[in-house]
Design an enzyme around this catalytic site. Structure first.
Site, PDB file in Angstrom:
ATOM      1  N   SER A   1      14.540  -7.011   5.704  1.00  0.00           N
ATOM      2  CA  SER A   1      15.001  -6.852   7.088  1.00  0.00           C
ATOM      3  C   SER A   1      15.320  -5.381   7.298  1.00  0.00           C
ATOM      4  O   SER A   1      14.567  -4.499   6.864  1.00  0.00           O
ATOM      5  CB  SER A   1      16.203  -7.766   7.313  1.00  0.00           C
ATOM      6  OG  SER A   1      16.778  -7.559   8.571  1.00  0.00           O
TER       7      SER A   1
ATOM      8  N   SER B   1       0.827  -1.215   0.000  1.00  0.00           N
ATOM      9  CA  SER B   1       0.000   0.000   0.000  1.00  0.00           C
ATOM     10  C   SER B   1       0.859   1.261   0.000  1.00  0.00           C
ATOM     11  O   SER B   1       0.405   2.319  -0.405  1.00  0.00           O
ATOM     12  CB  SER B   1      -0.948   0.003   1.209  1.00  0.00           C
ATOM     13  OG  SER B   1      -0.202   0.012   2.396  1.00  0.00           O
TER      14      SER B   1
ATOM     15  N   LYS C   1      13.624  -7.928  13.889  1.00  0.00           N
ATOM     16  CA  LYS C   1      14.409  -8.045  12.652  1.00  0.00           C
ATOM     17  C   LYS C   1      15.609  -8.984  12.842  1.00  0.00           C
ATOM     18  O   LYS C   1      16.001  -9.672  11.911  1.00  0.00           O
ATOM     19  CB  LYS C   1      14.862  -6.654  12.175  1.00  0.00           C
ATOM     20  CG  LYS C   1      13.717  -5.756  11.700  1.00  0.00           C
ATOM     21  CD  LYS C   1      13.025  -6.282  10.437  1.00  0.00           C
ATOM     22  CE  LYS C   1      12.031  -5.276   9.863  1.00  0.00           C
ATOM     23  NZ  LYS C   1      11.299  -5.795   8.684  1.00  0.00           N
TER      24      LYS C   1
ATOM     25  N   TYR D   1      11.856  -3.467  17.933  1.00  0.00           N
ATOM     26  CA  TYR D   1      11.897  -3.568  16.466  1.00  0.00           C
ATOM     27  C   TYR D   1      13.117  -4.385  16.047  1.00  0.00           C
ATOM     28  O   TYR D   1      13.038  -5.294  15.228  1.00  0.00           O
ATOM     29  CB  TYR D   1      11.953  -2.155  15.876  1.00  0.00           C
ATOM     30  CG  TYR D   1      12.116  -2.098  14.374  1.00  0.00           C
ATOM     31  CD1 TYR D   1      11.123  -2.585  13.535  1.00  0.00           C
ATOM     32  CD2 TYR D   1      13.261  -1.551  13.790  1.00  0.00           C
ATOM     33  CE1 TYR D   1      11.264  -2.530  12.145  1.00  0.00           C
ATOM     34  CE2 TYR D   1      13.406  -1.488  12.412  1.00  0.00           C
ATOM     35  CZ  TYR D   1      12.410  -1.974  11.588  1.00  0.00           C
ATOM     36  OH  TYR D   1      12.547  -1.914  10.224  1.00  0.00           O
TER      37      TYR D   1
HETATM   38  N1  LIG Z   1      11.738   2.951   5.654  1.00  0.00           N
HETATM   39  C1  LIG Z   1      12.835   2.547   6.196  1.00  0.00           C
HETATM   40  O1  LIG Z   1      13.719   3.374   6.487  1.00  0.00           O
HETATM   41  C2  LIG Z   1      13.084   1.082   6.474  1.00  0.00           C
HETATM   42  C3  LIG Z   1      14.363   0.716   6.899  1.00  0.00           C
HETATM   43  C4  LIG Z   1      14.625  -0.605   7.137  1.00  0.00           C
HETATM   44  C5  LIG Z   1      13.641  -1.562   6.962  1.00  0.00           C
HETATM   45  N2  LIG Z   1      12.392  -1.187   6.577  1.00  0.00           N
HETATM   46  C6  LIG Z   1      11.381  -2.241   6.414  1.00  0.00           C
HETATM   47  O2  LIG Z   1      10.756  -2.102   5.158  1.00  0.00           O
HETATM   48  C7  LIG Z   1       9.466  -2.691   5.201  1.00  0.00           C
HETATM   49  C8  LIG Z   1       8.469  -1.726   4.581  1.00  0.00           C
HETATM   50  O3  LIG Z   1       8.364  -0.562   5.372  1.00  0.00           O
HETATM   51  P1  LIG Z   1       8.271   0.903   4.756  1.00  0.00           P
HETATM   52  O4  LIG Z   1       9.413   1.664   5.244  1.00  0.00           O
HETATM   53  O5  LIG Z   1       7.994   0.844   3.318  1.00  0.00           O
HETATM   54  O6  LIG Z   1       7.018   1.475   5.587  1.00  0.00           O
HETATM   55  P2  LIG Z   1       5.499   1.762   5.179  1.00  0.00           P
HETATM   56  O7  LIG Z   1       5.444   2.770   4.090  1.00  0.00           O
HETATM   57  O8  LIG Z   1       4.823   2.061   6.466  1.00  0.00           O
HETATM   58  O9  LIG Z   1       4.988   0.375   4.587  1.00  0.00           O
HETATM   59  C9  LIG Z   1       4.731  -0.731   5.417  1.00  0.00           C
HETATM   60  C10 LIG Z   1       3.744  -1.622   4.728  1.00  0.00           C
HETATM   61  O10 LIG Z   1       3.506  -2.777   5.539  1.00  0.00           O
HETATM   62  C11 LIG Z   1       2.105  -2.963   5.623  1.00  0.00           C
HETATM   63  N3  LIG Z   1       1.674  -3.772   6.755  1.00  0.00           N
HETATM   64  C12 LIG Z   1       1.813  -3.540   8.091  1.00  0.00           C
HETATM   65  N4  LIG Z   1       1.240  -4.531   8.786  1.00  0.00           N
HETATM   66  C13 LIG Z   1       0.720  -5.403   7.872  1.00  0.00           C
HETATM   67  C14 LIG Z   1       0.009  -6.615   7.949  1.00  0.00           C
HETATM   68  N5  LIG Z   1      -0.333  -7.163   9.124  1.00  0.00           N
HETATM   69  N6  LIG Z   1      -0.338  -7.241   6.798  1.00  0.00           N
HETATM   70  C15 LIG Z   1      -0.025  -6.729   5.601  1.00  0.00           C
HETATM   71  N7  LIG Z   1       0.612  -5.568   5.447  1.00  0.00           N
HETATM   72  C16 LIG Z   1       0.991  -4.916   6.569  1.00  0.00           C
HETATM   73  C17 LIG Z   1       1.538  -1.556   5.651  1.00  0.00           C
HETATM   74  O11 LIG Z   1       0.149  -1.593   5.372  1.00  0.00           O
HETATM   75  P3  LIG Z   1      -0.893  -0.481   5.895  1.00  0.00           P
HETATM   76  O12 LIG Z   1      -0.828   0.622   4.877  1.00  0.00           O
HETATM   77  O13 LIG Z   1      -2.205  -1.200   5.901  1.00  0.00           O
HETATM   78  O14 LIG Z   1      -0.445  -0.061   7.270  1.00  0.00           O
HETATM   79  C18 LIG Z   1       2.383  -0.930   4.544  1.00  0.00           C
HETATM   80  O15 LIG Z   1       1.902  -1.307   3.275  1.00  0.00           O
HETATM   81  C19 LIG Z   1       9.202  -3.005   6.674  1.00  0.00           C
HETATM   82  O16 LIG Z   1       9.401  -4.385   6.894  1.00  0.00           O
HETATM   83  C20 LIG Z   1      10.234  -2.185   7.406  1.00  0.00           C
HETATM   84  O17 LIG Z   1      10.588  -2.739   8.651  1.00  0.00           O
HETATM   85  C21 LIG Z   1      12.091   0.134   6.325  1.00  0.00           C
END
Ligand SMILES: NC(=O)c1ccc[n+]([C@@H]2O[C@H](COP(=O)([O-])OP(=O)(O)OC[C@H]3O[C@@H](n4cnc5c(N)ncnc54)[C@H](OP(=O)(O)O)[C@@H]3O)[C@@H](O)[C@H]2O)c1
Length: 271
Positions: free
Chosen positions: A129, A10, A147, A143
């Site tokens: 991760s 999303s 991870k 968190y």
């Molecule tokens: N951004 C960073 O700096 C960063 C760094 C390291 C790792 N990550 C990892 O990257 C991944 C994506 O995060 P993002 O940064 O892109 O954040 P984001 O924009 O908040 O996206 C997270 C996504 O996960 C979905 N989600 C949460 N719980 C869920 C569930 N139970 N079932 C299905 N979907 C679910 C959210 O859906 P909703 O819209 O419904 O909430 C959203 O689509 C995560 O695993 C995060 O830990 C991110």
């Protein structure tokens, strides 16, 4: 052409990855727990005249997972690439987490990773991760624990599944601009304002000091992570792990002793 399933499409890294894989000619099932958010990716795909199939999938709901896999099997007959991306950050002093809070974080970030494909004997599983799966920062302990668990399981799974023709790859981003800040989980006690700062003002001071020294390096563009994910998905002989982002590279380059010293410095109040 591969058939790919991305969880958490999303927004953020999941959305970028789904679009990047479509651009490269793959058939992509962009899944999300709430299909009301589907228009975000659909509008972007439309602008580029790309075709993306959106489906409902909540990684914490076994029925929803089974229905999504059945849908893909029926429509595409196979699944070659699975990107376990769904997840959220969680921020707060570990002491303020109840067992319930911790389980909530693990439910999505660890248990939510889908183990698919063994029966198929061919495919790629990408685990999104984090640098927090390699190093632990204060106030991100919960968190990080989720991870680290994902890293450990993936490292074992990679060897368990290789004989079946399945690749397991870890992608470890640093800080990238997504909706992660908005979607950040905080322990219930903090959300209700009954802990952190109210229980011990020292926490409040340390928290402010730590956050003030965070995010000094500008956040990266999430499309860079998506390109790494797509490259890994297409690689004949992928690496076991891909670190993404200058900040992540700098942190990993520190010796364990230097990393420890830098955390102590950030958590020491000036006299
Ligand atoms: N951004 C960073 O700096 C960063 C760094 C390291 C790792 N990550 C990892 O990257 C991944 C994506 O995060 P993002 O940064 O892109 O954040 P984001 O924009 O908040 O996206 C997270 C996504 O996960 C979905 N989600 C949460 N719980 C869920 C569930 N139970 N079932 C299905 N979907 C679910 C959210 O859906 P909703 O819209 O419904 O909430 C959203 O689509 C995560 O695993 C995060 O830990 C991110």
């Amino acid at each position: 052409m591969a058939v790919a399933l991305i969880t958490g499409s999303s927004s953020g890294i999941g959305q970028h990855s789904a679009l990047e894989l479509v651009r490269r000619g793959h058939r992509v099932f962009a899944s999300m727990r709430n299909l009301e958010s589907a228009h975000f990716i659909e509008e972007k795909a439309q602008k580029e005249r790309l075709s993306v199939e959106t489906i409902q999938l909540d990684v914490t709901d076994a029925d929803s997972v089974a229905a999504a896999i059945a849908h893909i099997t029926e429509r595409a007959g196979r699944l070659n690439v699975l990107v376990n991306n769904a997840g959220f950050g969680s921020f707060g002093p570990l002491e303020d987490y109840s067992d319930e809070d911790l389980k909530y974080v693990f439910e999505t970030n660890f248990f939510g990773a889908l183990p698919a494909m063994r029966a198929q004997r061919n495919g790629t599983i990408i685990m999104v991760s984090s640098i927090s799966g390699l190093r632990t920062f204060p106030f991100l302990s919960a968190y990080s624990a989720s991870k680290f668990a994902l890293e450990a399981a993936s490292n074992g799974l990679r060897h368990e599944l290789r004989p079946f023709g399945i690749r397991v790859i870890l992608v470890e981003p640093g800080n990238f601009t997504t909706r992660a800040g908005v979607n950040m989980h905080v322990p219930k006690r903090i959300a209700e304002g009954v802990a952190q700062g109210t229980r011990d003002p020292l926490y409040d001071t340390l928290w402010k000091r730590f956050t003030a020294t965070s995010g000094i390096v500008p956040f990266g563009d999430a499309s860079d992570v998506a390109r790494v994910i797509a490259d890994a998905a297409e690689a004949e002989n992928p690496e076991a792990r891909y670190l993404v982002g200058k900040d992540a590279e700098e942190i990993v380059a520190l010796s364990p002793e230097d990393f420890e010293r830098s955390m102590i410095k950030r958590m020491t109040l000036p006299n």
